[in-house]
Design an enzyme around this catalytic site. Structure first.
Site, PDB file in Angstrom:
ATOM      1  N   CYS A 133      -3.202  -2.490   6.230  1.00 18.15           N
ATOM      2  CA  CYS A 133      -3.181  -1.221   6.629  1.00 18.15           C
ATOM      3  C   CYS A 133      -4.573  -1.325   7.375  1.00 18.15           C
ATOM      4  CB  CYS A 133      -3.082  -0.310   5.691  1.00 18.15           C
ATOM      5  SG  CYS A 133      -4.184  -0.419   4.129  1.00 18.15           S
ATOM      6  N   CYS A 162       0.864  -1.310   0.020  1.00 18.56           N
ATOM      7  CA  CYS A 162       0.035  -0.068   0.070  1.00 18.56           C
ATOM      8  C   CYS A 162       0.922   1.275  -0.017  1.00 18.56           C
ATOM      9  CB  CYS A 162      -0.873  -0.098   1.323  1.00 18.56           C
ATOM     10  SG  CYS A 162      -1.648   1.532   1.540  1.00 18.56           S
ATOM     11  N   GLU A 163       0.607   2.259  -0.885  1.00 18.59           N
ATOM     12  CA  GLU A 163       1.745   3.292  -0.930  1.00 18.59           C
ATOM     13  C   GLU A 163       1.188   4.361   0.232  1.00 18.59           C
ATOM     14  OE1 GLU A 163      -1.094   6.240  -4.080  1.00 18.59           O
ATOM     15  OE2 GLU A 163       0.680   4.835  -4.907  1.00 18.59           O
ATOM     16  N   HIS A 164       0.044   4.066   0.926  1.00 15.94           N
ATOM     17  CA  HIS A 164      -0.343   5.099   2.035  1.00 15.94           C
ATOM     18  C   HIS A 164       0.391   4.701   3.395  1.00 15.94           C
ATOM     19  CE1 HIS A 164      -4.106   5.575  -0.494  1.00 15.94           C
ATOM     20  NE2 HIS A 164      -3.301   6.589  -0.727  1.00 15.94           N
ATOM     21  N   HIS A 165       0.592   3.380   3.414  1.00 14.36           N
ATOM     22  CA  HIS A 165       1.200   2.942   4.858  1.00 14.36           C
ATOM     23  C   HIS A 165       2.362   2.051   4.606  1.00 14.36           C
ATOM     24  CE1 HIS A 165      -3.112   3.559   5.570  1.00 14.36           C
ATOM     25  NE2 HIS A 165      -2.663   4.551   6.549  1.00 14.36           N
ATOM     26  N   GLN A 216      -5.017  -0.618  -4.706  1.00 19.03           N
ATOM     27  CA  GLN A 216      -5.771  -1.865  -5.610  1.00 19.03           C
ATOM     28  C   GLN A 216      -6.456  -0.984  -6.595  1.00 19.03           C
ATOM     29  OE1 GLN A 216      -8.007  -4.179  -2.914  1.00 19.03           O
ATOM     30  NE2 GLN A 216      -9.167  -4.834  -4.624  1.00 19.03           N
ATOM     31  N   HIS A 253      -6.335  -5.828   3.121  1.00 20.64           N
ATOM     32  CA  HIS A 253      -5.103  -4.953   3.254  1.00 20.64           C
ATOM     33  C   HIS A 253      -4.571  -5.043   4.618  1.00 20.64           C
ATOM     34  CE1 HIS A 253      -5.873  -2.734  -0.655  1.00 20.64           C
ATOM     35  NE2 HIS A 253      -6.828  -3.670  -0.494  1.00 20.64           N
TER      36      HIS A 253
END
Length: 194
Positions: free
Chosen positions: A156, A85-88, A126, A154
């Site tokens: 996250c 995941c690019e956010h976390h 995703q 996920h």
């Protein structure tokens, strides 16, 4: 040492330095026995996990396009993938199913899995992963329509934040006849069930 090996070694060293600093920042001692090799291992792992940045997916697809005069629909289902995941920068993982209607050509089945891996092995979301697979196949393969379904879990959402252990996310993207004709999307979904 070959130029690529030297580059990879230098890159690993640079990334390992930063992992060592992160260990210090979170309150760990990077010099303790269990962590001595962790920065280098983590650097090698992140380079492996993100190898999709260093391979052209169009080149993967173009290596296996063949003449084909048959099938109404071709489906490869349950292609497993692992991504970050690019956010976390936490893992998400699941399965991708791809359907297409050939237009005089077909693609080698293993290339579909390689294309999924190529886009999954990047910092990713995703929704974008699903769209990128669909768009690339639409560009690389003569077709009447492409459909991609992706279901993933996920970490996250499981390890942090809302901590929902049984949640899964499903995304779709499609083009051509799959966009025009809802009955084709239904047929694809029904075929995935069998």
């Amino acid at each position: 040492m070959a130029r690529k090996e030297q580059h990879d070694s230098e890159l690993t060293e640079k990334i390992a330095y930063h992992y060592r600093e992160i260990l210090k920042l979170i309150g760990e001692d990077p010099d303790r026995e269990g962590l001595l090799k962790t920065p280098v291992r983590a650097a090698k792992a992140i380079l492996d996990i993100t190898q999709g940045y260093r391979v052209d997916p169009l080149q993967i697809a173009s290596q296996a396009i063949f003449e084909h005069a048959g099938s109404r629909m071709v489906i490869v289902k349950d292609i497993e993938f692992y991504s970050m995941c690019e956010h976390h920068i936490l893992p998400f993982f699941g399965r991708v199913s791809i359907g297409y209607i050939p237009k005089g050509k077909m693609i080698g089945l293993s290339k579909l899995a390689r294309i999924v891996d190529n886009f999954a092995r990047r910092l990713q979301v995703q929704e974008r992963l699903t769209a990128q697979v669909c768009r690339l196949l639409n560009e690389a393969l003569p077709n009447e329509g492409i459909i991609v379904a992706c279901t993933a879990e996920h970490l996250c959402m499981k390890m942090r934040g809302v901590e929902k252990q049984h949640s899964a996310t499903t995304t779709f993207d499609y083009s051509g006849k799959f966009a025009e004709d809802p009955s084709l999307r239904t047929e694809f979904m029904n075929l995935l069930e069998h």
